[in-house]
Motif scaffolding. Structure first.
Motif, mmCIF file in Angstrom:
data_model
loop_
_atom_site.group_PDB
_atom_site.id
_atom_site.type_symbol
_atom_site.label_atom_id
_atom_site.label_comp_id
_atom_site.label_asym_id
_atom_site.label_seq_id
_atom_site.Cartn_x
_atom_site.Cartn_y
_atom_site.Cartn_z
ATOM 1 N N GLY A 1 0.782 -1.233 0.000
ATOM 2 C CA GLY A 1 0.000 0.000 0.000
ATOM 3 C C GLY A 1 0.805 1.270 0.000
ATOM 4 N N ASN A 2 2.141 1.191 0.047
ATOM 5 C CA ASN A 2 2.990 2.373 -0.011
ATOM 6 C C ASN A 2 3.969 2.240 -1.168
ATOM 7 N N THR A 3 4.705 3.309 -1.427
ATOM 8 C CA THR A 3 5.673 3.279 -2.524
ATOM 9 C C THR A 3 6.898 2.444 -2.174
ATOM 10 N N ALA A 4 7.130 2.220 -0.904
ATOM 11 C CA ALA A 4 8.237 1.377 -0.455
ATOM 12 C C ALA A 4 7.696 0.372 0.559
ATOM 13 N N VAL A 5 8.309 -0.780 0.611
ATOM 14 C CA VAL A 5 7.830 -1.821 1.507
ATOM 15 C C VAL A 5 8.108 -1.446 2.963
ATOM 16 N N ARG A 6 7.173 -1.818 3.835
ATOM 17 C CA ARG A 6 7.364 -1.691 5.284
ATOM 18 C C ARG A 6 7.265 -3.092 5.874
ATOM 19 N N ILE A 7 8.039 -3.378 6.872
ATOM 20 C CA ILE A 7 7.985 -4.693 7.507
ATOM 21 C C ILE A 7 7.137 -4.584 8.769
ATOM 22 N N GLY A 8 6.036 -5.306 8.779
ATOM 23 C CA GLY A 8 5.171 -5.312 9.947
ATOM 24 C C GLY A 8 5.665 -6.317 10.974
ATOM 25 N N ARG A 9 6.230 -5.811 12.040
ATOM 26 C CA ARG A 9 6.769 -6.684 13.095
ATOM 27 C C ARG A 9 5.883 -6.685 14.339
ATOM 28 N N GLU A 10 4.917 -5.800 14.380
ATOM 29 C CA GLU A 10 3.989 -5.734 15.509
ATOM 30 C C GLU A 10 2.559 -5.790 14.982
ATOM 31 N N ILE A 11 1.653 -6.265 15.823
ATOM 32 C CA ILE A 11 0.249 -6.390 15.429
ATOM 33 C C ILE A 11 -0.576 -5.385 16.217
ATOM 34 N N HIS A 12 -1.163 -4.455 15.489
ATOM 35 C CA HIS A 12 -2.079 -3.493 16.113
ATOM 36 C C HIS A 12 -3.455 -4.130 16.278
ATOM 37 N N SER A 13 -3.936 -4.787 15.236
ATOM 38 C CA SER A 13 -5.194 -5.536 15.300
ATOM 39 C C SER A 13 -5.110 -6.675 14.296
ATOM 40 N N ARG A 14 -5.769 -7.758 14.595
ATOM 41 C CA ARG A 14 -5.645 -8.956 13.780
ATOM 42 C C ARG A 14 -6.479 -8.846 12.505
ATOM 43 N N LEU A 15 -5.952 -9.422 11.445
ATOM 44 C CA LEU A 15 -6.618 -9.428 10.147
ATOM 45 C C LEU A 15 -7.566 -10.622 10.071
ATOM 46 N N LYS A 16 -8.715 -10.407 9.480
ATOM 47 C CA LYS A 16 -9.719 -11.468 9.367
ATOM 48 C C LYS A 16 -10.188 -11.629 7.926
ATOM 49 N N ALA A 17 -10.616 -12.836 7.605
ATOM 50 C CA ALA A 17 -11.381 -13.102 6.390
ATOM 51 C C ALA A 17 -12.722 -13.655 6.867
ATOM 52 N N ASN A 18 -13.776 -12.882 6.657
ATOM 53 C CA ASN A 18 -15.104 -13.252 7.141
ATOM 54 C C ASN A 18 -15.902 -13.861 5.999
ATOM 55 N N VAL A 19 -16.402 -15.063 6.218
ATOM 56 C CA VAL A 19 -17.033 -15.869 5.167
ATOM 57 C C VAL A 19 -18.532 -15.968 5.404
ATOM 58 N N LEU A 20 -19.302 -15.663 4.357
ATOM 59 C CA LEU A 20 -20.756 -15.818 4.406
ATOM 60 C C LEU A 20 -21.181 -16.705 3.243
ATOM 61 N N VAL A 21 -21.877 -17.789 3.553
ATOM 62 C CA VAL A 21 -22.434 -18.691 2.547
ATOM 63 C C VAL A 21 -23.941 -18.533 2.547
#
Length: 504
Positions: A55-75
């Motif tokens: 998402g930026n012009t240069a890579v950033r390394i995420g070493r800390e978690i501010h909030s967890r990423l989810k994939a929410n599934v609806l069938v």
């Protein structure tokens, strides 16, 4: 008996049409009410290792978690007794973009695992958080990934996490109910600033004397779908609003304001509720206001909230307001019809002047003894412009292929696009749709090419391609594979398909 006779007549009619090579006409078939079955599950797609963030012009390394990423599934599945009539598998992902090949790769990963699951009716959509993992190995220069989890490692792991959730949602589906409604929350703002000379800039300076205004419309609607089990208990919720998940930034892994929305809904309705957050057309929108920035900051600081938490509060409050009202109109017997159509849009044609700019930028970067911080990203985009020009000169690359999903669920139309689609196109679709409510989802499953932005004519008038990447960024050929001509085709075909589902 009468209903069975009608269904037999439809099947016979479709068979005759198919034999004549006219199977596409099935899009106009009547939408039948049926028992709605619902399944939902959540995948945690946060790796336990550092990851390169996109998402930026240069890579950033995420070493800390501010909030967890989810994939929410609806069938969703419509049924007549034991007969399955149609289905939809919606997956809302805390990712920046569903890059080319990712959705198709996931479908292949699922192939054969869950009998009866129609993989063509599955789509992935991104919330557009800029603090999620890189999905394509060549998005940045590989050496800059350092010791972090490589994209080529993350994607197979991501697939398996989501596959487990899809399996849980599919196998646990059961008869349920749905309700829909419209709320409001000030969460998105037009981010394109216009100046006295007619130029425009994303997140431009508004304090200069040359500032003349904000380019376009803002939509504060929050479209809400609530799904219930057979006891009318809330099982899942889907929300879409016209803004990207960019309230925060930095180098921590984060789901942005959607984490805060989910947290508040869980506090009020239980941890087991699956909350799907979607981004409606918002190519020119952002949570960050271009005006009143200081007063906005002062107010959320008074509340003791970060800006992400403030946006989350507004959206969750809109959900709470709507959920209480629409609980008066919960329905079990609604039509579910899901059309998936390949669509070819006219590509934006690269001019000779744009090719010359792109070629020069690439040559300048290539002449450097070592690449600078964002040179790899810049060269990739300008090189793409040059390659498209050469291909188009050979008669290739003049169309953009995409997959369009249009659903009818009761009185609600659901429509997707892979682009960062400027809001004006979404407004056209919503205004022309015959549905009581039109639930739009952008950033849904690009196929073989990047989708990028799809701008309006007035946005394109804000500046031409030059050697500075952010001159009129989001509306130059560098970040547009499709222009306004293709945008209008997309609008017209989407509305046409919605209308077909409402004919009867």
């Amino acid at each position: 008996m009468k209903a069975n006779a009608q269904r037999f007549g439809l099947v016979l009619c479709h068979a005759v049409l198919a034999a004549c090579g006219l199977g596409f006409v099935q899009a106009a078939a009547p939408a039948q009410a049926a028992e709605l079955w619902i399944g939902a599950a959540v995948a945690d797609i946060t790796p336990d290792r550092p990851v390169p963030l996109t998402g930026n012009t240069a890579v950033r390394i995420g070493r800390e978690i501010h909030s967890r990423l989810k994939a929410n599934v609806l069938v969703l599945e419509s049924r007549d007794g034991q007969q399955s009539l149609d289905q939809a598998i919606l997956i809302a992902c805390d990712l920046c973009v569903i890059r080319p090949g990712i959705q198709e790769g996931f479908r292949k990963h699922l192939a054969g695992r869950f009998p009866g699951l129609d993989l063509s009716k599955l789509f992935l959509a991104a919330t557009h958080t800029h603090t999620a993992p890189v999905l394509l190995q060549d998005r940045y220069e590989e050496k800059d990934y350092e010791d972090a989890m490589q994209p080529k490692e993350y994607v197979p792991w991501l697939y398996e996490q989501m596959a487990v959730a899809v399996g849980k949602a599919w196998t646990s589906r059961a008869a349920g109910a749905v309700a829909w409604g419209l709320g409001h929350a000030v969460a998105g703002h037009n981010r394109r600033v216009v100046y006295s000379d007619g130029t425009a800039k994303m997140h431009g300076n508004t304090s200069t004397p040359e500032f003349r205004g904000i380019e376009g419309y803002e939509d504060h609607g929050v479209h809400i779908l609530c799904f219930y089990d057979s006891q009318k208990r809330l099982k899942a919720a889907a929300l879409t609003l016209a803004t990207t998940a960019q309230a925060e930034g930095g180098s921590q892994v984060s789901a942005d304001f959607w984490h805060d929305v989910r947290r508040l809904i869980h506090e009020r309705h239980g941890e087991d509720v699956c909350v799907l957050g979607f981004c409606a057309p918002a190519g020119d929108q952002t949570p960050r206001p271009q005006l009143n920035r200081k007063s906005e900051q002062r107010m959320h600081e008074f509340r003791g909230l970060t800006y992400s938490q403030e946006i989350g509060r507004r959206v969750a409050d809109a959900f709470e307001d709507v959920a209480g009202v629409i609980a008066k109109d919960i329905r079990t017997d609604v039509p579910l019809v899901h059309r998936v159509q390949p669509l070819e849009l006219p590509a934006r044609i690269v001019s000779e002047a744009e090719y010359a700019v792109a070629k020069k930028v690439c040559e300048t970067i290539d002449a450097k003894p070592a690449l600078g911080n964002s040179d790899y990203w810049t060269r990739t985009l300008y090189r793409s412009v040059a390659e498209r020009y050469l291909a188009q000169q050979q008669g290739e690359g003049k169309t953009y292929e995409m997959e369009l999903h249009v659903l009818r669920l009761g009185d609600v139309a659901i429509a997707t696009s892979p682009f960062e689609l400027f809001l004006d196109y979404g407004v056209q679709i919503e205004a022309r749709s015959p549905a009581v409510q039109t639930f739009q989802i952008q950033l849904a499953g690009a196929s073989r090419q990047h989708a990028y932005y799809l701008p309006t004519p007035r946005a394109m008038a804000g500046g031409a391609l030059d050697d500075k990447p952010f001159t009129n960024y989001s509306a130059t050929v560098m970040s547009n594979l499709v222009g306004p001509e293709g945008g209008q085709v997309l609008v017209d075909r989407t509305v046409e398909t919605i209308r077909e589902l409402w004919k009867n």
